[in-house]
Motif scaffolding. Structure first.
Motif, PDB file in Angstrom:
ATOM      1  N   MET A  64       0.837  -1.201   0.000  1.00 22.15           N
ATOM      2  CA  MET A  64       0.000   0.000   0.000  1.00 22.15           C
ATOM      3  C   MET A  64       0.871   1.251   0.000  1.00 22.15           C
ATOM      4  O   MET A  64       0.488   2.291  -0.534  1.00 22.15           O
ATOM      5  CB  MET A  64      -0.916  -0.027   1.219  1.00 22.15           C
ATOM      6  N   HIS A  65       2.043   1.135   0.598  1.00 25.74           N
ATOM      7  CA  HIS A  65       3.014   2.232   0.565  1.00 25.74           C
ATOM      8  C   HIS A  65       4.126   1.883  -0.411  1.00 25.74           C
ATOM      9  O   HIS A  65       4.813   0.875  -0.267  1.00 25.74           O
ATOM     10  CB  HIS A  65       3.565   2.496   1.964  1.00 25.74           C
ATOM     11  N   ALA A  66       4.297   2.756  -1.397  1.00 30.28           N
ATOM     12  CA  ALA A  66       5.099   2.449  -2.570  1.00 30.28           C
ATOM     13  C   ALA A  66       6.533   2.004  -2.253  1.00 30.28           C
ATOM     14  O   ALA A  66       7.046   1.067  -2.841  1.00 30.28           O
ATOM     15  CB  ALA A  66       5.117   3.669  -3.487  1.00 30.28           C
ATOM     16  N   ARG A  67       7.150   2.680  -1.290  1.00 32.14           N
ATOM     17  CA  ARG A  67       8.582   2.428  -1.064  1.00 32.14           C
ATOM     18  C   ARG A  67       8.855   1.193  -0.220  1.00 32.14           C
ATOM     19  O   ARG A  67      10.016   0.807  -0.048  1.00 32.14           O
ATOM     20  CB  ARG A  67       9.191   3.646  -0.377  1.00 32.14           C
ATOM     21  N   GLU A  68       7.810   0.542   0.284  1.00 39.52           N
ATOM     22  CA  GLU A  68       7.998  -0.576   1.211  1.00 39.52           C
ATOM     23  C   GLU A  68       8.115  -1.888   0.436  1.00 39.52           C
ATOM     24  O   GLU A  68       7.270  -2.781   0.524  1.00 39.52           O
ATOM     25  CB  GLU A  68       6.860  -0.574   2.243  1.00 39.52           C
ATOM     26  N   TRP A  69       9.184  -1.986  -0.343  1.00 39.80           N
ATOM     27  CA  TRP A  69       9.355  -3.082  -1.292  1.00 39.80           C
ATOM     28  C   TRP A  69       9.401  -4.459  -0.646  1.00 39.80           C
ATOM     29  O   TRP A  69       8.998  -5.449  -1.241  1.00 39.80           O
ATOM     30  CB  TRP A  69      10.652  -2.883  -2.078  1.00 39.80           C
ATOM     31  N   TRP A 122       9.027   7.392  -2.578  1.00 39.98           N
ATOM     32  CA  TRP A 122       7.605   7.725  -2.677  1.00 39.98           C
ATOM     33  C   TRP A 122       6.768   6.779  -1.823  1.00 39.98           C
ATOM     34  O   TRP A 122       7.060   5.591  -1.733  1.00 39.98           O
ATOM     35  CB  TRP A 122       7.134   7.649  -4.140  1.00 39.98           C
ATOM     36  N   ARG A 123       5.739   7.297  -1.171  1.00 32.81           N
ATOM     37  CA  ARG A 123       4.890   6.505  -0.265  1.00 32.81           C
ATOM     38  C   ARG A 123       3.431   6.423  -0.735  1.00 32.81           C
ATOM     39  O   ARG A 123       2.782   5.392  -0.605  1.00 32.81           O
ATOM     40  CB  ARG A 123       4.950   7.147   1.126  1.00 32.81           C
ATOM     41  N   LYS A 124       2.910   7.528  -1.284  1.00 31.08           N
ATOM     42  CA  LYS A 124       1.472   7.645  -1.536  1.00 31.08           C
ATOM     43  C   LYS A 124       1.097   7.045  -2.892  1.00 31.08           C
ATOM     44  O   LYS A 124       1.920   6.469  -3.590  1.00 31.08           O
ATOM     45  CB  LYS A 124       1.082   9.124  -1.477  1.00 31.08           C
ATOM     46  N   ILE A 189       0.483  -5.481   5.422  1.00 29.83           N
ATOM     47  CA  ILE A 189       1.934  -5.653   5.542  1.00 29.83           C
ATOM     48  C   ILE A 189       2.668  -4.377   5.150  1.00 29.83           C
ATOM     49  O   ILE A 189       2.523  -3.883   4.028  1.00 29.83           O
ATOM     50  CB  ILE A 189       2.421  -6.833   4.652  1.00 29.83           C
ATOM     51  N   HIS A 190       3.454  -3.875   6.076  1.00 33.02           N
ATOM     52  CA  HIS A 190       4.249  -2.656   5.876  1.00 33.02           C
ATOM     53  C   HIS A 190       5.706  -2.944   6.224  1.00 33.02           C
ATOM     54  O   HIS A 190       6.074  -4.033   6.635  1.00 33.02           O
ATOM     55  CB  HIS A 190       3.707  -1.533   6.768  1.00 33.02           C
ATOM     56  N   SER A 191       6.539  -1.917   6.051  1.00 29.06           N
ATOM     57  CA  SER A 191       7.904  -1.951   6.566  1.00 29.06           C
ATOM     58  C   SER A 191       8.267  -0.507   6.921  1.00 29.06           C
ATOM     59  O   SER A 191       7.687   0.425   6.386  1.00 29.06           O
ATOM     60  CB  SER A 191       8.881  -2.523   5.541  1.00 29.06           C
ATOM     61  N   TYR A 192       9.207  -0.263   7.815  1.00 38.10           N
ATOM     62  CA  TYR A 192       9.930  -1.306   8.506  1.00 38.10           C
ATOM     63  C   TYR A 192       9.884  -1.046  10.004  1.00 38.10           C
ATOM     64  O   TYR A 192       9.431   0.032  10.412  1.00 38.10           O
ATOM     65  CB  TYR A 192      11.411  -1.297   8.055  1.00 38.10           C
TER      66      TYR A 192
HETATM   67 ZN    ZN Z   1       3.538   1.494   5.243  1.00 39.16          ZN
END
Ligand code: ZN
Ligand code: ING
Length: 301
Positions: A64-69, A122-124, A189-192
């Motif tokens: 959902m958050h772009a940079r959280e590969w 980028w996050r959004k 699921i997110h990071s970190y």
């Molecule tokens: Zn996140």
């Protein structure tokens, strides 16, 4: 046999989609669902695994958050296992005997693609507003929407959008979750930071069954440590990070009656510098950690 992921790279969205299509073509227990379209007209995909009717669903959403590969990559490794090893791996056989499983490896493909070619941080999402680009999708859901921990300023990293579900990606996800049948578990699921977070994020108040959900989270954290040696901390977002309204897992817990709704922060540990940018060598162990947690949860529901 089966299609193997390259374990050493983070895949682009187009590669992820190709792989999921192949799994659907060669396996009867796999269905690819296009559940909507992103702002930039990418198809939004979920992949469903089922070995027979009548089961509740465990739903896992990442990216959902772009940079959280690492979330997207870890979920892809788990998808690979559910697709290829459903008749040989005793863990997968067991998990599919308990529940149907739905995975969304990347719920924000426009943002994800943007992190490959324009801005790694980028996050959004990528829908424009008047002054600035993008809404924080994990502030755009109808649970504590526009409350503490989100911003009404378009240019903020945590802009909550012009109204709840103002974004095509969040609106489509809610519609799909509602159509996915009774959920027993939901994981965002997110990071970190290496956290397992029971609800809620939008308030310091706890749901009535908080103690049970927290106990199970500790069990999952111990399973992770047994699997790889990593330590995951258990606590709600307000306890470990900040109050944050409008998150999807709160909406699922509050409005969609999925009892076991959790958010997770994967590798690396809290306070790591540049923790979004991590070596692809982390993909395999991170997926082992997420799998150990999901397995413990599913056995504890
Ligand atoms: Zn996140
Ligand atoms: N963390 C989550 C965020 O959206 C979170 C934490 C999850 C808050 C669920 C509220 C609800 O800020 C990251 N890294 O994005």
């Amino acid at each position: 046999y089966g299609y193997q992921l390259n374990p050493n790279t983070f895949m682009k969205y187009s590669e992820i989609v190709v792989l999921m299509k192949r799994y659907t073509q060669v396996h009867n227990h796999v269905t690819l669902v296009s559940y909507g379209t992103s702002y930039e007209k990418r198809e939004l995909y979920a992949i469903r695994f089922t070995t027979g009717p009548g089961k509740k669903t465990v739903f896992v959403e990442a990216g959902m958050h772009a940079r959280e590969w690492i979330g997207t990559a870890s979920v892809m490794k788990i998808i690979e296992r559910f697709a290829n090893d459903y008749d040989s791996d005793t863990d997968i056989i067991h998990l599919l005997s308990l529940y149907d499983w739905v995975f969304i490896p990347c719920s924000n493909p426009d943002g994800y693609e943007y992190t490959f070619y324009q801005d790694r941080m980028w996050r959004k999402n990528r829908k424009p507003n008047n002054r600035c680009m993008g809404t924080d999708l994990n502030r755009n859901f109808d649970a504590g929407w526009s409350g503490e921990g989100s911003s009404s300023f378009e240019c903020s990293l945590t802009f909550h959008g012009s109204r709840a579900l103002s974004e095509p990606e969040s609106e489509a996800l809610v519609r799909f979750i509602k159509s996915a049948g009774p959920l027993i578990g939901f994981f965002s699921i997110h990071s970190y930071s290496q956290f397992i977070m029971p609800p809620y994020g939008f308030t310091r108040q706890k749901p009535k069954d908080s103690e049970e959900l927290t106990k199970l989270a500790y069990k999952a954290a111990r399973a992770i440590t047994q699997a790889t040696g990593s330590y995951f901390t258990v606590g709600t977002p307000p306890e470990l990070l900040y109050v944050a309204g409008g998150g999807v897992y709160d909406w699922v817990k509050l409005k969609h009656q999925a009892k076991y709704s959790y958010a997770m922060e994967l590798r690396p540990k809290h306070n790591t510098r540049n923790g979004f940018i991590l070596s692809p060598l982390n993909i395999k162990p991170s997926s082992v950690e997420l799998f150990a947690a999901l397995k413990t949860f599913a056995n504890g529901f």
